[in-house]
Write a protein that holds these residues in place. Structure first.
Motif, PDB file in Angstrom:
ATOM      1  N   ILE A  18      47.387  16.642  10.266  1.00 33.00           N
ATOM      2  CA  ILE A  18      46.101  16.038   9.913  1.00 33.00           C
ATOM      3  C   ILE A  18      45.115  17.132   9.513  1.00 33.00           C
ATOM      4  CG2 ILE A  18      44.149  14.662  10.729  1.00 33.00           C
ATOM      5  CD1 ILE A  18      46.801  13.103  10.473  1.00 33.00           C
ATOM      6  N   CYS A  19      44.999  18.174  10.317  1.00 31.36           N
ATOM      7  CA  CYS A  19      44.065  19.265  10.041  1.00 31.36           C
ATOM      8  C   CYS A  19      44.575  20.190   8.939  1.00 31.36           C
ATOM      9  CB  CYS A  19      43.830  20.094  11.298  1.00 31.36           C
ATOM     10  SG  CYS A  19      43.093  19.166  12.645  1.00 31.36           S
ATOM     11  N   ASN A  20      45.868  20.278   8.794  1.00 34.32           N
ATOM     12  CA  ASN A  20      46.486  21.235   7.885  1.00 34.32           C
ATOM     13  C   ASN A  20      47.585  20.541   7.079  1.00 34.32           C
ATOM     14  OD1 ASN A  20      46.930  23.681   6.782  1.00 34.32           O
ATOM     15  ND2 ASN A  20      47.740  24.647   8.617  1.00 34.32           N
ATOM     16  N   PRO A  21      47.204  19.687   6.113  1.00 35.39           N
ATOM     17  CA  PRO A  21      48.207  18.901   5.395  1.00 35.39           C
ATOM     18  C   PRO A  21      49.115  19.764   4.520  1.00 35.39           C
ATOM     19  CG  PRO A  21      46.059  18.578   4.423  1.00 35.39           C
ATOM     20  CD  PRO A  21      45.863  19.401   5.656  1.00 35.39           C
ATOM     21  N   SER A  22      50.307  19.271   4.307  1.00 36.85           N
ATOM     22  CA  SER A  22      51.275  19.946   3.458  1.00 36.85           C
ATOM     23  C   SER A  22      50.716  20.069   2.045  1.00 36.85           C
ATOM     24  CB  SER A  22      52.558  19.107   3.431  1.00 36.85           C
ATOM     25  OG  SER A  22      53.654  19.933   3.306  1.00 36.85           O
ATOM     26  N   GLY A  23      50.889  21.224   1.438  1.00 42.79           N
ATOM     27  CA  GLY A  23      50.391  21.464   0.099  1.00 42.79           C
ATOM     28  C   GLY A  23      49.038  22.123   0.046  1.00 42.79           C
ATOM     29  N   GLN A  24      48.324  22.160   1.168  1.00 41.50           N
ATOM     30  CA  GLN A  24      47.030  22.836   1.214  1.00 41.50           C
ATOM     31  C   GLN A  24      47.253  24.339   1.183  1.00 41.50           C
ATOM     32  OE1 GLN A  24      44.183  21.368   4.063  1.00 41.50           O
ATOM     33  NE2 GLN A  24      43.556  23.456   4.556  1.00 41.50           N
ATOM     34  N   TYR A  25      46.344  25.058   0.547  1.00 42.48           N
ATOM     35  CA  TYR A  25      46.475  26.501   0.428  1.00 42.48           C
ATOM     36  C   TYR A  25      46.616  27.133   1.813  1.00 42.48           C
ATOM     37  CZ  TYR A  25      45.493  31.341  -0.656  1.00 42.48           C
ATOM     38  OH  TYR A  25      45.590  32.701  -0.777  1.00 42.48           O
ATOM     39  N   GLY A  26      47.664  27.893   2.025  1.00 36.12           N
ATOM     40  CA  GLY A  26      47.894  28.613   3.279  1.00 36.12           C
ATOM     41  C   GLY A  26      48.478  27.774   4.402  1.00 36.12           C
ATOM     42  N   ALA A  27      48.765  26.500   4.165  1.00 37.23           N
ATOM     43  CA  ALA A  27      49.241  25.609   5.223  1.00 37.23           C
ATOM     44  C   ALA A  27      50.597  26.050   5.764  1.00 37.23           C
ATOM     45  CB  ALA A  27      49.326  24.172   4.716  1.00 37.23           C
ATOM     46  N   ALA A  28      51.499  26.449   4.894  1.00 35.07           N
ATOM     47  CA  ALA A  28      52.836  26.852   5.342  1.00 35.07           C
ATOM     48  C   ALA A  28      52.758  28.083   6.236  1.00 35.07           C
ATOM     49  CB  ALA A  28      53.740  27.125   4.139  1.00 35.07           C
ATOM     50  N   LYS A  29      51.902  29.010   5.884  1.00 33.61           N
ATOM     51  CA  LYS A  29      51.746  30.233   6.680  1.00 33.61           C
ATOM     52  C   LYS A  29      51.211  29.912   8.076  1.00 33.61           C
ATOM     53  CE  LYS A  29      49.367  34.672   6.500  1.00 33.61           C
ATOM     54  NZ  LYS A  29      48.416  35.500   5.729  1.00 33.61           N
ATOM     55  N   ILE A  30      50.262  28.993   8.156  1.00 31.49           N
ATOM     56  CA  ILE A  30      49.692  28.606   9.451  1.00 31.49           C
ATOM     57  C   ILE A  30      50.737  27.896  10.295  1.00 31.49           C
ATOM     58  CG2 ILE A  30      47.997  27.098  10.564  1.00 31.49           C
ATOM     59  CD1 ILE A  30      46.140  27.759   8.147  1.00 31.49           C
ATOM     60  N   ARG A  31      51.485  26.966   9.698  1.00 29.95           N
ATOM     61  CA  ARG A  31      52.520  26.255  10.460  1.00 29.95           C
ATOM     62  C   ARG A  31      53.609  27.215  10.920  1.00 29.95           C
ATOM     63  NH1 ARG A  31      51.484  22.485   6.566  1.00 29.95           N
ATOM     64  NH2 ARG A  31      53.345  22.996   5.379  1.00 29.95           N
ATOM     65  N   LYS A  32      53.944  28.189  10.099  1.00 33.85           N
ATOM     66  CA  LYS A  32      54.974  29.171  10.463  1.00 33.85           C
ATOM     67  C   LYS A  32      54.506  30.010  11.649  1.00 33.85           C
ATOM     68  CE  LYS A  32      57.836  32.818   8.546  1.00 33.85           C
ATOM     69  NZ  LYS A  32      58.110  33.650   7.370  1.00 33.85           N
ATOM     70  N   ALA A  33      53.229  30.358  11.681  1.00 35.80           N
ATOM     71  CA  ALA A  33      52.682  31.139  12.789  1.00 35.80           C
ATOM     72  C   ALA A  33      52.763  30.372  14.106  1.00 35.80           C
ATOM     73  CB  ALA A  33      51.245  31.537  12.483  1.00 35.80           C
ATOM     74  N   PHE A  34      52.686  29.046  14.026  1.00 35.57           N
ATOM     75  CA  PHE A  34      52.764  28.209  15.229  1.00 35.57           C
ATOM     76  C   PHE A  34      54.207  27.801  15.541  1.00 35.57           C
ATOM     77  CE2 PHE A  34      48.254  27.815  14.599  1.00 35.57           C
ATOM     78  CZ  PHE A  34      47.768  27.677  15.890  1.00 35.57           C
ATOM     79  N   GLY A  35      55.143  28.225  14.693  1.00 36.66           N
ATOM     80  CA  GLY A  35      56.556  27.944  14.944  1.00 36.66           C
ATOM     81  C   GLY A  35      56.962  26.530  14.600  1.00 36.66           C
ATOM     82  N   ASP A  36      56.341  25.933  13.576  1.00 36.14           N
ATOM     83  CA  ASP A  36      56.690  24.582  13.151  1.00 36.14           C
ATOM     84  C   ASP A  36      58.108  24.595  12.551  1.00 36.14           C
ATOM     85  OD1 ASP A  36      56.717  21.967  12.392  1.00 36.14           O
ATOM     86  OD2 ASP A  36      55.173  22.150  10.846  1.00 36.14           O
ATOM     87  N   PRO A  37      59.025  23.782  13.066  1.00 41.42           N
ATOM     88  CA  PRO A  37      60.414  23.799  12.585  1.00 41.42           C
ATOM     89  C   PRO A  37      60.594  23.269  11.170  1.00 41.42           C
ATOM     90  CG  PRO A  37      60.102  22.014  14.167  1.00 41.42           C
ATOM     91  CD  PRO A  37      58.834  22.814  14.137  1.00 41.42           C
ATOM     92  N   ASP A  38      59.601  22.552  10.608  1.00 44.46           N
ATOM     93  CA  ASP A  38      59.725  22.008   9.262  1.00 44.46           C
ATOM     94  C   ASP A  38      59.639  23.083   8.191  1.00 44.46           C
ATOM     95  OD1 ASP A  38      59.988  19.536  10.351  1.00 44.46           O
ATOM     96  OD2 ASP A  38      57.884  18.984  10.059  1.00 44.46           O
ATOM     97  N   ASP A  39      59.043  24.227   8.490  1.00 42.98           N
ATOM     98  CA  ASP A  39      58.882  25.278   7.487  1.00 42.98           C
ATOM     99  C   ASP A  39      59.847  26.410   7.695  1.00 42.98           C
ATOM    100  OD1 ASP A  39      56.921  24.011   6.091  1.00 42.98           O
ATOM    101  OD2 ASP A  39      55.308  24.878   7.273  1.00 42.98           O
TER     102      ASP A  39
END
Length: 164
Positions: free
Chosen positions: A143-164
């Motif tokens: 919700i706060c960091n939707p897919s496709g938003q600039y830098g979203a993948a990097k933020i999710r990766k830092a939190f260990g999101d398994p989707d990225d």
């Protein structure tokens, strides 16, 4: 005097026919979000930087007047607003120690003859995400960091999101 922040591409149509009531309020009614013009340029135009996150490159400020006794909804964006007269609501925001995050909602379109002036605004004024967000780690939820938003993948990766 109130100010509404919008995309520069809307300038011609607003001069011709005013500001359309297309934003949805807390009650599901359509209207216009705005803020009173205060002595502080930063507080008056605080929403510019957050609104630019939506993809608009250049924003303008539309200054307009409504009657002092016109009912508006006012409050912090994270809480349910209160309804009061526009002059009373402007005084409420002016009296706040920290007025960041406050907003007005006028539940009607603004006519072209109510518009006083349209002018450019500093594009880096205001806050992003939320007031006082500087220094906090960003939220990685979709919700706060939707897919496709600039830098979203990097933020999710830092939190260990398994989707990225």
């Amino acid at each position: 005097m109130l100010v509404h922040i919008t995309a520069a591409k809307n300038t011609r149509s607003m001069r011709r026919s005013g500001i359309r009531a297309v934003s949805g309020g807390h009650d599901g009614i359509s209207g216009v979000y705005c803020l009173p013009v205060l002595p502080s340029y930063q507080i008056t135009h605080q929403w510019v930087r957050e609104l630019r996150r939506g993809g608009q490159r250049t924003l303008v400020a539309v200054y307009f007047r409504v009657p002092d006794d016109e009912p508006v909804q006012v409050g912090h964006y994270s809480r349910f607003p209160a309804e009061m007269a526009s002059a009373e609501a402007a005084a409420l925001i002016a009296a706040q120690q920290d007025a960041r995050g406050y907003e007005f909602f006028v539940a009607r379109p603004i006519r072209a003859d109510e518009i006083h002036r349209i002018r450019g605004v500093n594009q880096v004024t205001g806050w992003r995400y939320m007031p006082n967000a500087h220094g906090r780690p960003p939220c990685a939820c979709p919700i706060c960091n939707p897919s496709g938003q600039y830098g979203a993948a990097k933020i999710r990766k830092a939190f260990g999101d398994p989707d990225d």
